[in-house]
Motif scaffolding. Structure first.
Motif, PDB file in Angstrom:
ATOM      1  N   ARG C 298      35.658   9.581 -16.719  1.00 30.57           N
ATOM      2  CA  ARG C 298      36.117   8.669 -15.682  1.00 30.57           C
ATOM      3  C   ARG C 298      37.602   8.370 -15.845  1.00 30.57           C
ATOM      4  N   GLU C 299      38.040   8.120 -17.095  1.00 31.23           N
ATOM      5  CA  GLU C 299      39.378   7.567 -17.297  1.00 31.23           C
ATOM      6  C   GLU C 299      40.444   8.624 -17.523  1.00 31.23           C
ATOM      7  N   LEU C 300      40.051   9.831 -18.021  1.00 29.03           N
ATOM      8  CA  LEU C 300      41.070  10.825 -18.349  1.00 29.03           C
ATOM      9  C   LEU C 300      40.896  12.045 -17.482  1.00 29.03           C
ATOM     10  N   LYS C 301      41.997  12.838 -17.399  1.00 28.92           N
ATOM     11  CA  LYS C 301      41.890  14.111 -16.709  1.00 28.92           C
ATOM     12  C   LYS C 301      41.492  15.175 -17.730  1.00 28.92           C
ATOM     13  N   VAL C 302      40.255  15.558 -17.691  1.00 25.79           N
ATOM     14  CA  VAL C 302      39.725  16.444 -18.715  1.00 25.79           C
ATOM     15  C   VAL C 302      39.559  17.860 -18.178  1.00 25.79           C
ATOM     16  N   GLN C 303      40.088  18.842 -18.903  1.00 24.95           N
ATOM     17  CA  GLN C 303      39.881  20.235 -18.523  1.00 24.95           C
ATOM     18  C   GLN C 303      38.561  20.748 -19.062  1.00 24.95           C
ATOM     19  N   ASP C 304      38.293  20.351 -20.320  1.00 27.02           N
ATOM     20  CA  ASP C 304      37.109  20.879 -20.976  1.00 27.02           C
ATOM     21  C   ASP C 304      36.593  19.836 -21.953  1.00 27.02           C
ATOM     22  N   LEU C 305      35.273  19.719 -22.063  1.00 24.95           N
ATOM     23  CA  LEU C 305      34.698  18.765 -23.009  1.00 24.95           C
ATOM     24  C   LEU C 305      33.468  19.388 -23.649  1.00 24.95           C
ATOM     25  N   ASN C 306      33.409  19.243 -24.960  1.00 25.22           N
ATOM     26  CA  ASN C 306      32.338  19.896 -25.700  1.00 25.22           C
ATOM     27  C   ASN C 306      31.693  18.906 -26.667  1.00 25.22           C
ATOM     28  N   VAL C 307      30.371  18.803 -26.639  1.00 23.58           N
ATOM     29  CA  VAL C 307      29.674  17.902 -27.563  1.00 23.58           C
ATOM     30  C   VAL C 307      28.951  18.743 -28.624  1.00 23.58           C
ATOM     31  N   ALA C 308      29.162  18.400 -29.892  1.00 27.59           N
ATOM     32  CA  ALA C 308      28.520  19.205 -30.945  1.00 27.59           C
ATOM     33  C   ALA C 308      28.103  18.328 -32.116  1.00 27.59           C
ATOM     34  N   ASP C 309      27.224  18.898 -32.999  1.00 32.67           N
ATOM     35  CA  ASP C 309      26.922  18.228 -34.255  1.00 32.67           C
ATOM     36  C   ASP C 309      28.089  18.477 -35.203  1.00 32.67           C
ATOM     37  N   PRO C 310      28.366  17.534 -36.070  1.00 28.77           N
ATOM     38  CA  PRO C 310      29.436  17.782 -37.058  1.00 28.77           C
ATOM     39  C   PRO C 310      29.003  18.916 -38.001  1.00 28.77           C
ATOM     40  N   PRO C 311      29.949  19.516 -38.708  1.00 24.54           N
ATOM     41  CA  PRO C 311      29.598  20.570 -39.659  1.00 24.54           C
ATOM     42  C   PRO C 311      28.566  20.058 -40.664  1.00 24.54           C
ATOM     43  N   ILE C 312      27.703  20.948 -41.086  1.00 18.44           N
ATOM     44  CA  ILE C 312      26.578  20.517 -41.909  1.00 18.44           C
ATOM     45  C   ILE C 312      27.029  19.948 -43.259  1.00 18.44           C
ATOM     46  N   ASP C 313      28.116  20.490 -43.761  1.00 19.26           N
ATOM     47  CA  ASP C 313      28.681  19.949 -44.999  1.00 19.26           C
ATOM     48  C   ASP C 313      28.905  18.450 -44.896  1.00 19.26           C
ATOM     49  N   GLU C 314      29.465  18.074 -43.754  1.00 17.04           N
ATOM     50  CA  GLU C 314      29.818  16.670 -43.565  1.00 17.04           C
ATOM     51  C   GLU C 314      28.583  15.792 -43.488  1.00 17.04           C
ATOM     52  N   ILE C 315      27.550  16.329 -42.835  1.00 15.76           N
ATOM     53  CA  ILE C 315      26.314  15.552 -42.728  1.00 15.76           C
ATOM     54  C   ILE C 315      25.745  15.300 -44.113  1.00 15.76           C
ATOM     55  N   ILE C 316      25.656  16.382 -44.865  1.00 18.24           N
ATOM     56  CA  ILE C 316      25.111  16.268 -46.213  1.00 18.24           C
ATOM     57  C   ILE C 316      25.915  15.255 -47.021  1.00 18.24           C
ATOM     58  N   ASP C 317      27.228  15.378 -46.883  1.00 17.70           N
ATOM     59  CA  ASP C 317      28.122  14.478 -47.589  1.00 17.70           C
ATOM     60  C   ASP C 317      27.813  13.027 -47.228  1.00 17.70           C
ATOM     61  N   GLN C 318      27.630  12.792 -45.936  1.00 16.14           N
ATOM     62  CA  GLN C 318      27.319  11.427 -45.475  1.00 16.14           C
ATOM     63  C   GLN C 318      25.990  10.965 -46.038  1.00 16.14           C
ATOM     64  N   VAL C 319      25.032  11.867 -45.980  1.00 16.78           N
ATOM     65  CA  VAL C 319      23.702  11.527 -46.472  1.00 16.78           C
ATOM     66  C   VAL C 319      23.795  11.022 -47.907  1.00 16.78           C
ATOM     67  N   PHE C 320      24.519  11.781 -48.730  1.00 12.99           N
ATOM     68  CA  PHE C 320      24.559  11.430 -50.145  1.00 12.99           C
ATOM     69  C   PHE C 320      25.404  10.211 -50.405  1.00 12.99           C
ATOM     70  N   SER C 321      26.489  10.034 -49.640  1.00 13.66           N
ATOM     71  CA  SER C 321      27.333   8.889 -49.955  1.00 13.66           C
ATOM     72  C   SER C 321      26.689   7.596 -49.459  1.00 13.66           C
ATOM     73  N   ARG C 322      25.843   7.689 -48.453  1.00 16.45           N
ATOM     74  CA  ARG C 322      25.162   6.474 -48.004  1.00 16.45           C
ATOM     75  C   ARG C 322      23.918   6.181 -48.834  1.00 16.45           C
ATOM     76  N   GLY C 323      23.489   7.187 -49.555  1.00 14.19           N
ATOM     77  CA  GLY C 323      22.288   6.964 -50.362  1.00 14.19           C
ATOM     78  C   GLY C 323      21.038   7.059 -49.522  1.00 14.19           C
ATOM     79  N   MET C 324      21.131   6.705 -48.267  1.00 11.03           N
ATOM     80  CA  MET C 324      20.156   7.049 -47.256  1.00 11.03           C
ATOM     81  C   MET C 324      18.752   6.516 -47.514  1.00 11.03           C
ATOM     82  N   ALA C 325      18.623   5.477 -48.297  1.00 10.55           N
ATOM     83  CA  ALA C 325      17.290   4.981 -48.644  1.00 10.55           C
ATOM     84  C   ALA C 325      16.590   4.198 -47.533  1.00 10.55           C
TER      85      ALA C 325
END
Lengths: 261, 280, 325
Positions: C298-325
């Motif tokens: 709505r607010e910006l003039k967008v040519q292209d927009l892509n939605v993706a999951d973050p790289p798996i490394d990062e997910i794992i990293d988050q999982v472990f740093s949050r402890g995830m209990a």
């Protein structure tokens, strides 16, 4: 027997590994020769002041030195380097690989390293033994020869068992290679007949560290003073010690794997 | 670098070097305490060897009617117990250690430090000995009970023993450090070490007090360095030497210390250059 | 399919000494040693079917290696049961050992000073292979791993990658039914990692062997393991498909924008990961994705927009740093 096939393979590997350094054999001969010369010099100094030492004549003592070096070399060819490697493997964790092998771990561990050139010790020891027998024209008949071989066998089994017991301690203590020093320190006392030592040391060298059985008793057998009973005793003790070392090794393995024993 | 020259700059240099010792001693004391058990095990050999020769010679003395070469069994006991102490205080392991240091490149670190590596070695050696006295002294008491030594100590001999021992330590340390440098030039150091130890064993008074050696061997031992780091301090302590012999002994100690120090200062730089050139 | 590994509430705890620093502490520790208990693995249960490739994920000290060691018979558990190929692993029955293998990335079982082929020969004797079996399997492995000219070289002359290939070959000569691979690609360069991975995949397809693998490199796990097991602080946190792991634990989405003109500040939409000219990458909470995307369009003039999951490394990293209990 699979243990024998393993022995052959490891000897071949040891030979391959060291054959590239043939000049090492000459250096080993040199070092062993020096070691022997230094021991013989000590004997020469002693006999410049006396004719017999605790009933042993010079030639009998040089025969004992020969046996001392034969046993020393036998330990150094396989038992010592293999068990030393085993202790390093405990520290580095490489021992895990041994445990995943479908063969007896004690056999694998005892064979794992061969220093073929240490046969120089055995060679020079044999030369010293033969020279002393010939020079003193000692009569070594079938009986003495047989007794000698039996005594040597019993001594070898005891020394091996003792090493296994020492090495097994590595499962409990990390810097255990130092414990082997106990053996080497005690073994040097075997250059003299243990009979001359005061009681406490004599018993230590007989029952705790089997130096007496490895060196003195075979030397007595060669010079024809070993009685049949003492030989039987040696063989019996060898069996007992071997069984004990085997049991202790098993306990050690269980401890390594963290089994509550 | 090791031969003291008495200029102001040199004095300052030596003072600064000495300042490093408290730290060296503390650190080495820590690591020695860490390995106290294994260290104690190494002492077994040091204790056993004099016991073996003491037994051999006592046996000989008894078979020769009570004494041999002027020593009774009780006097042999005194000799070998003192020798145990002296040998503990003067032995070094640098000849074994250099091989590993060169092989595994430990010298690279030593060469980066602005202080001669021998100082750290001396500190390590001294603290090891201090820690292991806890094993040696009880052993001496036990040996005393077992062998009934006869000590005829007089105050002068004991007073002379201390400098003889200190110089003996320095002499042996510098001498073995010099030989140890062979590791820079050859990988066959065990052959060299073995030769050294064989000769040292016979001529230092460990196999027998040197007066019991055949006369030409004893004569050789009289001017070579080995005896002056082991047998000489022992015989000084036991008062077995005449004043002349003691003075001559001190002189010979000084000569060998100077020679060894000179050799080290000459050879060390070359060795270090050799080491950096080979690079490991 | 048949179950080859069955673990039930497997646990392992250690008693370790505690020692302080300094002279005083070392002297005190001569007299009395303080100890504490560390629970390396806490009641893990899972089962593995024949032919599966399972990846164990977790940070250092999570308990992955301890678990692998218990399953390969090196460690005795302090609780629970395990059955591997019908054996209790820590009894180390020879019939069991002949059917498994263990490869540890940072350790070697080849003999240092002699040619590789002689170390292989040792394994031939240990595993009691006939000469024909040995010949056949050796040829196969030499071809698959391209070992050709390496066999005659002493191990010390090999590069790390070459050595690892030989280690793997030595470990597979006896055709094990279960492979335990502990950090097999540790320290290898990227192309060597890839080759080893391909090999494990092929081997699994060809022989139907079961593979249990731990690795620091997500790429290993991504490429090889349809199934992952996540262990953290000794506890089993997740057991399932990699994609499900991502779905479950990725709390954020990545938006990649291509704008018509470079914009000054995008932080009102979410966390800016990078912004370079007209190209920007944002990170937004998963539940807000739809709403933020709408606002941006709505607010910006967008040519292209892509939605993706973050790289798996990062997910794992988050999982472990949050402890995830």
């Amino acid at each position: 027997m699979n243990a024998l096939r393993l022995l052959v393979v490891y000897f071949r590997i040891g030979l391959l590994g060291e054959a590239q350094y043939r000049v090492n054999f000459l250096f080993q001969l040199f070092e062993t020769g020096l070691g022997m010369a230094s021991v013989l010099a000590a004997i020469w100094v002693v006999f410049s002041q006396t004719d017999t030492l605790g009933g042993w004549k010079p030639a009998e003592l040089t025969a004992l030195i020969g046996i001392y070096f034969i046993v020393l070399g036998s330990i150094n060819v396989m038992v010592a380097p293999s068990l030393q490697k085993f202790m390093e493997d405990i520290v580095t964790g490489n021992f895990d690989y041994t445990l995943t092998k479908p063969a007896d771990a004690q056999v694998l561990v005892s064979l794992s390293e061969v220093r073929i050139w240490r046969l120089a010790d055995v060679l020079l020891g044999a030369v010293a033994l033969v020279v002393s027998i010939v020079r003193e024209s000692m009569v070594v008949g079938w009986v003495e020869g047989g007794k000698f071989l039996l005594a040597l066998l019993a001594g070898a089994v005891m020394v091996y068992s003792f090493w296994i017991v020492l090495a097994t301690l590595a499962f409990w203590f990390i810097r255990v290679e130092n414990i082997l020093q106990i053996f080497w320190a005690m073994y040097t006392a075997g250059r003299w007949p243990v009979g001359i030592y005061p009681g406490w040391l004599k018993w230590t060298l007989t029952l705790v560290v089997p130096v007496a059985f490895a060196v003195t008793v075979p030397a007595e057998a060669v010079s024809g003073r070993a009685s049949g009973t003492s030989l039987l005793g040696a063989l019996g003790l060898a069996c007992v010690l071997f069984a004990f070392s085997r049991w202790f090794w098993r306990v050690g393995i269980r401890k390594y794997a963290g089994a509550s024993s | 670098m090791l031969v003291p020259t008495f200029t102001w700059g040199a004095v300052m240099h030596w003072l600064r070097t000495l300042q490093a010792y408290p730290a060296f001693l503390r650190i080495s004391l820590l690591s020695n305490l860490q390995y106290r058990a294994s260290g104690a095990i190494w002492m077994i050999g040091s204790i056993l060897e004099p016991v073996v020769y003491l037994t051999v010679w006592s046996t000989v003395a008894r078979s020769q009617g009570g004494s041999v070469g002027g020593y009774t069994p009780e006097e042999f006991a005194a000799y070998y117990m003192t020798l145990l102490l002296v040998n503990h205080l003067t032995f070094t392991w640098v000849m074994h250690e250099f091989q590993y240091r060169v092989q595994y490149g430990h010298f690279s670190f030593a060469l980066l430090r602005p202080i001669h590596p021998i100082h750290e070695d001396i500190a390590l050696n001294l603290s090891f000995k201090a820690v292991q006295l806890a094993v040696i002294l009880p052993a001496l008491i036990l040996l005393g009970l077992a062998f009934h030594p006869r000590f005829d100590l007089d105050p002068l001999s004991v007073a002379l023993f201390l400098p003889a021992l200190a110089m003996g330590f320095l002499l042996r340390f510098l001498f073995e450090w010099t030989l140890a440098m062979a590791a820079f030039w050859t990988t066959r150091v065990t052959a060299i070490n073995q030769s050294y130890f064989s000769v040292q064993m016979l001529l230092s008074g460990r196999v027998a007090p040197i007066s019991l050696l055949p006369s030409w061997v004893a004569a050789a031992a009289g001017f070579l360095p080995f005896y002056y780091a082991s047998g000489f301090p022992v015989e000084v302590a036991l008062g077995r030497l005449s004043t002349d012999q003691v003075l001559r002994g001190f002189g010979i100690q000084l000569v060998w210390i100077t020679v060894a120090a000179a050799v080290i200062s000459l050879v060390w730089r070359r060795s270090a250059r050799k080491f950096t050139a080979v690079g490991s | 399919m048949s179950t080859v590994i069955e673990i039930d509430r497997l646990s392992k705890s250690y008693v370790v000494p505690v020692r302080g620093a300094g002279v005083r502490a070392s002297i005190v520790s001569l007299v009395k040693r303080k100890t504490r208990t560390v629970e390396a693995v806490k009641e893990i249960s899972l089962s593995v079917e024949a032919g599966e490739v399972v990846g164990f994920l977790g940070p250092n000290g999570a308990g992955k290696t301890t678990t692998l060691k218990m399953l390969s018979g090196l460690l005795h558990p302090t609780g629970g049961t395990a059955s591997v190929l019908g054996f209790e692993p820590w009894k180390r029955n020879n019939d069991f050992l002949r059917q498994i293998t263990l490869v540890m990335g940072q350790r070697n079982q080849l003999i240092w000073d002699i040619p590789v082929i002689d170390s292989f020969d040792r394994n031939r004797v240990i595993y009691r292979l006939t000469r024909e079996e040995y010949r056949e399997r050796l040829d196969e492995l030499v071809e698959l791993l391209e070992l050709g000219e390496l066999l005659s070289k002493p191990v010390r002359n090999l590069s790390l990658g070459e050595r690892m290939k030989c280690e793997v070959a030595a470990a597979l000569l006896h055709h094990p039914r279960i492979l335990f691979l502990d950090e097999p690609t540790l320290g290898l360069d990227v192309s060597m990692q890839r080759r080893l991975r391909t090999f494990v995949e092929q081997y699994n397809k060809r022989t139907g062997a079961t593979v249990l693998l731990t690795s620091h490199y997500m790429a290993d796990v991504e490429a090889l393991c349809p199934r992952v097991v996540v262990i953290h602080h000794g506890e089993l946190l997740f057991d399932g498909k990699l994609a499900d792991l991502v779905r479950k634990f990725s709390a954020q989405k990545t938006l990649v924008l291509e704008l018509e003109e470079s914009q000054e500040d995008l932080s009102r939409f979410g966390q800016v990961v990078s912004q370079e000219g007209s190209r920007a990458t944002l990170r937004v909470p998963k539940q807000d994705t739809a709403e933020v995307t709408a606002r941006i369009l709505r607010e910006l003039k967008v040519q292209d927009l892509n939605v993706a999951d973050p790289p798996i490394d990062e997910i794992i990293d988050q999982v472990f740093s949050r402890g995830m209990a």
